[in-house]
Design a protein around this motif. Sequence first.
Motif, short mmCIF file in Angstrom:
data_model
loop_
_atom_site.label_atom_id
_atom_site.label_comp_id
_atom_site.label_asym_id
_atom_site.label_seq_id
_atom_site.Cartn_x
_atom_site.Cartn_y
_atom_site.Cartn_z
N GLY A 27 0.78 -1.23 0.00
CA GLY A 27 0.00 0.00 0.00
C GLY A 27 0.81 1.28 0.00
N TYR A 47 -6.59 1.83 6.21
CA TYR A 47 -6.22 0.49 5.76
C TYR A 47 -7.48 -0.33 5.49
CZ TYR A 47 -1.57 1.48 7.72
OH TYR A 47 -0.35 2.02 8.01
N HIS A 48 -7.37 -1.29 4.59
CA HIS A 48 -8.40 -2.30 4.42
C HIS A 48 -7.79 -3.63 4.84
CE1 HIS A 48 -11.39 -0.20 1.46
NE2 HIS A 48 -11.19 0.48 2.56
N LEU A 55 -14.47 -8.01 5.38
CA LEU A 55 -13.63 -6.92 4.91
C LEU A 55 -13.89 -5.71 5.79
CD1 LEU A 55 -11.68 -5.66 2.78
CD2 LEU A 55 -13.73 -5.07 1.45
N TRP A 95 -3.82 -10.41 4.86
CA TRP A 95 -4.64 -9.59 3.96
C TRP A 95 -4.77 -8.22 4.63
CZ3 TRP A 95 -7.67 -6.13 2.07
CH2 TRP A 95 -8.27 -6.27 0.81
N HIS A 140 -3.86 -3.94 3.60
CA HIS A 140 -3.42 -3.02 2.55
C HIS A 140 -3.64 -1.58 2.99
CE1 HIS A 140 -2.45 -1.86 -1.56
NE2 HIS A 140 -3.55 -1.12 -1.62
N LYS A 173 -4.73 1.54 2.11
CA LYS A 173 -5.61 1.91 0.99
C LYS A 173 -5.59 3.40 0.67
CE LYS A 173 -9.17 1.15 -1.85
NZ LYS A 173 -8.95 0.55 -3.18
N GLN A 202 -5.11 0.70 -5.39
CA GLN A 202 -5.94 -0.47 -5.64
C GLN A 202 -5.34 -1.69 -4.95
OE1 GLN A 202 -8.88 0.01 -7.29
NE2 GLN A 202 -8.17 2.15 -7.17
N TYR A 203 -6.18 -2.68 -4.70
CA TYR A 203 -5.67 -3.92 -4.10
C TYR A 203 -4.71 -4.60 -5.08
CZ TYR A 203 -9.92 -3.45 -1.19
OH TYR A 203 -10.91 -3.00 -0.36
N LEU A 231 -4.39 -10.01 -3.06
CA LEU A 231 -5.48 -9.63 -2.16
C LEU A 231 -6.81 -9.55 -2.92
CD1 LEU A 231 -3.85 -6.92 0.15
CD2 LEU A 231 -3.76 -9.42 0.27
N HIS A 232 -6.76 -9.03 -4.14
CA HIS A 232 -7.97 -8.95 -4.96
C HIS A 232 -8.51 -10.35 -5.24
CE1 HIS A 232 -10.77 -7.52 -8.03
NE2 HIS A 232 -10.31 -8.48 -8.82
N LEU A 277 -10.18 -11.83 -2.17
CA LEU A 277 -11.46 -11.16 -1.91
C LEU A 277 -12.54 -11.67 -2.86
CD1 LEU A 277 -12.71 -9.00 -0.09
CD2 LEU A 277 -12.09 -7.29 -1.83
#
Length: 315
Positions: free
Chosen positions: A150, A177-178, A230, A276, A278, A280, A298-299, A303-304, A307
Amino acid sequence: MSGAIEASHHELVVEPADSGARLDAYLARTLQIPRTLASTLCKESHVQVNGKAIAKSLKLKSGDKLSVDIPAQADPLEIRVVAVEDLKIIADDEDYVVIDKPVGVAAHPSPGWVGPTVVGALIAEGYNISTSGAAERQGIVHRLDVGTSGLMVVAKTERAYTALKRAFKERTPKKIYHAVVQGLPDPLQGTIDAPIGRHPGHDWKFAVLDGGRNSVTHYKVIEAFGRASLVEVHLETGRTHQIRVHFSAFGHPCAGDQTYGADPKLSAALGLTRQWLHAKRLGFEHPVTGQWVEYESQYPDDLHGALELLREGTY
């Protein structure tokens, strides 16, 4: 590229915000030196607290007076100037650069780390970075874990380094953060307020501990998937591994974070080889103009992909 550490003397007074900090951790943070060096200084009686040589594990109190002598020595930490293909430039300002750091890249060299660093990657790309701070931490005003991807901002000028370093110390930047955490946090939106300190049994881990440093994490659930959720996280403080430690102590470790108790079967099902987590969004006052600026990333693919498996229920 490397630099020697010159002999120096420092007189410090512990502020209320640092009351309860371990002596070696306080020295490393305040003097911008490796923690291993801080520990060695304590061991070799180069540090006095209120006139007495003290062990590195001493918990400091507000008002304590420190006298620190750092002998001249060669600095073993070398900046390896190596480009990082996946490191993205989000913003290139006259005074700073905002990057999207990939997993597996450290912010700067540290004892035992032989992989790529943000500092080395930016130098390899031709960036001139502020030389303030320790030689191996050029331009670094805040950090992300090696296993966390990130946004980071790195100072290019001395004026930016001074302003941004102060801003992060005063906690004025916005860091969002996510994270995907196991289970469903209850309540769906809340605050985790629990002190964090170095784990008593593992020098490389942290834990919620009585007597640890004040640590506050705000969160809200964005999506729930049954076995995981999430969440959006806002840090009020910035302790090492804070999000990972807080959610683990809360009973909801970050998916993939087996260091802090994640389910290895879920990690494997989601194809995760790291937590997981990030960084963000990042916002801060421009170090020169004072105008608020904000950036988003973006992820990354790993991680994308995890998800999407959660959303599809196909893991």
